[in-house]
Scaffold this motif. Structure first.
Motif, PDB file in Angstrom:
ATOM      1  N   ASP A 730       0.591  -1.059  -0.435  1.00  0.00           N
ATOM      2  CA  ASP A 730      -0.278   0.099  -0.048  1.00  0.00           C
ATOM      3  C   ASP A 730       1.030   1.234  -0.147  1.00  0.00           C
ATOM      4  O   ASP A 730       1.958   1.389   0.734  1.00  0.00           O
ATOM      5  N   VAL A 732       0.244   5.735   0.630  1.00  0.00           N
ATOM      6  CA  VAL A 732      -0.653   6.180   1.193  1.00  0.00           C
ATOM      7  C   VAL A 732      -0.573   7.750   1.097  1.00  0.00           C
ATOM      8  O   VAL A 732       1.301   8.517   0.852  1.00  0.00           O
ATOM      9  N   PRO A 734      -0.224  11.614   1.281  1.00  0.00           N
ATOM     10  CA  PRO A 734      -0.131  12.469   1.389  1.00  0.00           C
ATOM     11  C   PRO A 734      -1.244  13.481   1.825  1.00  0.00           C
ATOM     12  O   PRO A 734      -1.400  14.123   2.419  1.00  0.00           O
ATOM     13  N   GLN A 735      -1.403  13.862   0.747  1.00  0.00           N
ATOM     14  CA  GLN A 735      -2.490  15.110   0.385  1.00  0.00           C
ATOM     15  C   GLN A 735      -2.404  14.977  -1.833  1.00  0.00           C
ATOM     16  O   GLN A 735      -2.472  13.508  -2.037  1.00  0.00           O
ATOM     17  N   LYS A 736      -3.809  15.956  -2.001  1.00  0.00           N
ATOM     18  CA  LYS A 736      -4.036  15.466  -3.699  1.00  0.00           C
ATOM     19  C   LYS A 736      -3.180  15.013  -4.393  1.00  0.00           C
ATOM     20  O   LYS A 736      -1.795  15.836  -4.040  1.00  0.00           O
ATOM     21  N   GLY A 748      -5.618  13.303  -1.000  1.00  0.00           N
ATOM     22  CA  GLY A 748      -5.196  12.806  -0.002  1.00  0.00           C
ATOM     23  C   GLY A 748      -5.499  11.989   1.163  1.00  0.00           C
ATOM     24  O   GLY A 748      -6.592  11.752   1.170  1.00  0.00           O
ATOM     25  N   GLY A 749      -4.722  10.761   1.241  1.00  0.00           N
ATOM     26  CA  GLY A 749      -5.087   9.880   2.233  1.00  0.00           C
ATOM     27  C   GLY A 749      -5.541   8.562   1.092  1.00  0.00           C
ATOM     28  O   GLY A 749      -6.514   7.544   1.991  1.00  0.00           O
ATOM     29  N   ALA A 750      -6.204   8.655  -0.193  1.00  0.00           N
ATOM     30  CA  ALA A 750      -6.313   7.758  -0.627  1.00  0.00           C
ATOM     31  C   ALA A 750      -4.702   6.576  -0.881  1.00  0.00           C
ATOM     32  O   ALA A 750      -4.085   7.181  -0.311  1.00  0.00           O
ATOM     33  N   VAL A 751      -5.028   5.770  -0.890  1.00  0.00           N
ATOM     34  CA  VAL A 751      -4.174   4.415  -0.295  1.00  0.00           C
ATOM     35  C   VAL A 751      -4.240   3.718  -2.519  1.00  0.00           C
ATOM     36  O   VAL A 751      -4.930   2.764  -2.976  1.00  0.00           O
TER      37      VAL A 751
END
Length: 767
Positions: A730, A732, A734-736, A748-751
């Motif tokens: 994975d 992750v 940190p931002q767009k 942001g936060g998408a895996v």
């Protein structure tokens, strides 16, 4: 077996802050700045340098020795976090001298090919004309922990000749001033952002080279024929290199050796002399000194000579050897069998060495045997498998066991499923190989070795592999300027494991080497994509200068390498125009190239060019380091930075030694006060070694330092690389961010799932 995620506290900022989280700046030549940093300079001067900026140089000692001037100063650091150190250089300078940084008397980095380099390891060409470049590396935590200020020294020294066998050969004297130092910075983020008020310069207007022209090919012909004439007229036996040269020239129409009976007479005499020399000294089958790196060649050039001229030499095979008691067939066969077998039992692991040993020491020795006594030759398919192995077409099988040996054969400990090249076509020693990975000259010679006779088609599997290798090298040429300011494509060296200089050679399809020409692989394959690279070189008028540069080297090795050059040019010049151009060339589409077997990445994103080696000089253990070369229009960054590495642990640890010069090479000369490395005692985890492979901590290994998954945030780029064949990781965000290959946006936060043997690159939004 669990997988560990290793990171260092404070090493990974997720949003680059202003001025790289700058802690301190020392501007050399600025009185106030130097006073504030308690400068004490010895044998040094201040100059007005690039863009009229002040800078400080180090001067040679009088009388000159290997060391030069030095400077002491203090810099602020963070007492808890990892600190980075960056130095600013002017991109026009060509200077082979070196500089080393010491903190509290301990050296940072290593003098030669360490995972952290010296402060300055010299340049052979102007690195980035008209602009500055920045070199960044991490300071060990042990040097800064609990401190707000460190005591620094920069020491200058002369160039290194890495092949020297004693200190005087290895470490050359410093005879001219060093490169100029402009500024030094300490900061917390590995992605260095220069202060906004600093001058940076701008890209110079590229000129198109107008000279030299085709006259260099006529000069090459004259040089070749001069040596051909002298060799044919001489009464002394030819050595192996000269014999093979005359054998090739026998088929080149414009040479004085073309179908010349005197060439056959001279070669017969010389092969007899080679046999007599071998009979007096059988060790010549292992290493014959007229060749470079003799133990890679053995008597293979004699075998090639016999194979090339089999039809012409055959009538003389059963005559007695001059000054001997046996026939040529018997004696020549005996010496070539000895060469073939010794090199089977003593193979080389590094790819370029494997190619040479397996082609000349084994295969061409056997081709000579096959021409003389087929019953004593290995079958062609059995001999050719060594070539397939050295080219990555089959797993590399290590040295063959010697049935007569009293000791175990050389075994490199790489297991049964090791390939010399990646599936994508890059050479594979440990990680990405830069200039030493430019093996297309040797690959072409392997293909030529398999031709049944001169001018006939060689092994088609090898031809296709040659094309793959040439295409895989293409992303590692980027637009720059040659030393005279002309537009050129140059080869990437900064992220190469065995490269030890900055400022690169002009390279399009193939490097220009002692033994090969820029068109060698292209003429051998006539691949349309490679023809496009040649035509791009012609458009930039960089072909003739490459030949002109070769002509400056008066060595016979270069003369022999020039033999086919004029005919190669005529062949490629006659090809129809194609649209293919090198991927990094101006106007070409954006792309990402990655090779997960050796941890390297190249990308073009608008005006950005980024090269990264994620698996960086980790010879002995996981080192958490990546090597970056980030090229932008206005300045250039070279950096060694921390990354996050997931790996399968072995439970073993490697402890760094005290040595400062190439601790991986204990045979290399040592320095006075050698054991003062700032990295000494650092313990690094060793990745799991495959079952059945003998290993002890401290050994160089293709497995000990290789991670499963790498995560690197460098400025606006986030990279996730999965080097495994059976796991998913994975990443992750940190931002767009925008994924560069798919051009899709993610919040942001998408895996992002990164599957086996794949790489993703995100461009992070500033918002």
């Amino acid at each position: 077996m669990k997988t560990l995620l290793c990171a260092l506290a404070g090493a990974f900022s997720l949003a680059g802050t202003a001025q790289s989280q700058m802690l301190d700046t020392l501007k050399f030549g600025d009185g106030a700045s130097e006073t504030a940093h308690q400068i004490v300079a010895v044998n040094s001067d201040v100059i007005s340098g690039g863009l009229s900026e002040s800078a400080r140089r180090f001067l040679p000692n009088n009388p000159a020795d290997w060391q030069g001037g030095k400077v002491s100063f203090v810099m602020k650091v963070d007492p808890q976090k990892e600190n980075y150190f960056t130095v600013k250089f002017w991109g026009n300078e060509i200077n082979a001298n070196r500089m080393a940084l010491l903190v509290d008397g301990k050296m940072i980095g290593y003098r030669h090919i360490g995972d952290i380099d010296q402060l300055d390891f010299g340049t052979e060409h102007a690195p980035y004309k008209g602009r500055f470049y920045y070199n960044t590396f991490p300071l060990p935590l042990s040097s800064t922990r609990g401190k707000t200020q460190i005591n620094c020294d920069i020491l200058s020294s002369g160039p290194i000749w890495a092949y020297g066998t004693n200190f005087e050969q290895y470490q050359k004297p410093m005879t001219e001033p060093s490169r100029a130092l402009y500024s030094i910075y300490t900061h917390l983020d590995g992605f260095f952002v220069p202060p906004a008020n600093e001058k940076q310069g701008s890209p110079p207007k590229a000129q198109k080279r107008i000279a030299p022209g085709p006259e260099v090919l006529q000069q090459a012909k004259e040089r070749v024929n001069r040596d051909v004439k002298n060799l044919l007229a001489s009464t002394r036996p030819l050595n192996q290199v000269q014999m093979e040269f005359i054998a090739r020239a026998y088929f080149v129409k414009w040479t004085q050796a073309y179908q010349n009976p005197q060439a056959i007479t001279r070669i017969l005499q010389s092969l007899d002399a080679t046999y007599n020399a071998w009979k007096a000294n059988p060790k010549l089958a292992e290493a014959e000194p007229s060749t470079y790196n003799p133990d890679w060649f053995g008597l293979g050039l004699s075998g090639r000579t016999i194979a090339l001229l089999q039809k012409q030499l055959a009538p003389f095979f059963d005559a007695k050897i001059e000054n001997g008691e046996v026939t040529r067939r018997t004696g020549w066969t005996e010496m070539l069998v000895a060469s073939r077998n010794w090199h089977r039992y003593h193979r080389r692991l590094y790819t370029n060495q494997s190619m040479i040993n397996d082609t000349y020491g084994i295969y061409l020795s056997n081709r000579g045997v096959a021409a003389l006594a087929p019953d004593k030759a290995m079958p062609e398919n059995a001999a050719r498998r060594y070539l397939y192995e050295s080219l990555g077409l089959e797993p590399w099988r290590d040295s063959d066991p010697d049935p007569n040996a009293t000791t175990a054969p050389r075994n490199w400990g790489i297991g049964p499923n090791y390939f010399q090249l990646t599936a994508k076509g890059l050479t594979k020693e440990l990680g990405y190989v830069g200039y030493y990975g430019e093996v297309l000259d040797w690959v072409t010679k392997i293909y030529d070795a398999t031709r049944p006779a001169h001018g006939e088609t060689g092994d088609l599997r090898i031809r296709e592999q040659a094309i793959k290798i040439a295409r895989a090298r293409a992303p590692f040429r980027y637009p720059s300027l040659d030393d005279e300011g002309n537009a050129a494509m140059v080869g990437e060296t900064i992220v190469g494991w065995r490269d030890a200089h900055y400022g690169s050679d002009v390279i399009y399809g193939q490097r220009t080497s002692w033994d090969g020409s820029p068109l060698e692989i292209i003429a051998a394959t006539l691949d349309p994509q490679l023809i496009g690279y040649a035509q791009q070189m012609f458009e930039d008028n960089q072909y003739f200068p490459a030949i002109g540069q070769r002509l400056k080297d008066k060595g016979f090795r270069v003369t022999a390498g020039l033999l086919e050059t004029p005919d190669e040019y005529e062949l490629i010049k006659a090809q129809a125009p194609v649209t293919h151009r090198l991927p990094m060339a101006s106007g070409q589409p954006d792309f990402v190239f990655s090779d997960e077997e050796i941890g390297v990445l190249a990308l073009k994103n608008g005006a950005d060019i980024l090269y990264v080696s994620l698996y960086w000089r980790a010879r002995n253990a996981i080192n958490h380091l990546a090597r970056v070369h980030y090229i932008t229009p206005n300045f250039d960054r070279v950096a060694t930075v921390r990354e996050q590495t997931q790996f399968t642990p072995s439970g073993l640890l490697y402890k760094r030694s005290k040595a400062t010069n190439a601790p991986w090479g204990p045979w290399l000369p040592r320095y006075p006060n050698e054991d003062n490395s700032a990295h000494a005692g650092e313990e690094l985890p060793i990745a799991k070694i495959p079952e059945g492979i003998e290993f002890k901590p401290g050994q160089e290994s293709v497995y000990a330092g290789k991670g499963d998954f790498y995560r690197l945030r460098y400025g606006p780029y986030l990279i996730g690389m999965n080097m495994t064949t059976d796991k998913t990781f994975d990443l992750v965000l940190p931002q767009k961010a925008k994924e560069l290959v798919s051009q899709t946006n993610a919040p942001g936060g998408a895996v992002k799932k990164v599957g086996p043997r794949s790489t993703v690159v995100f461009y992070l939004s500033a918002n």
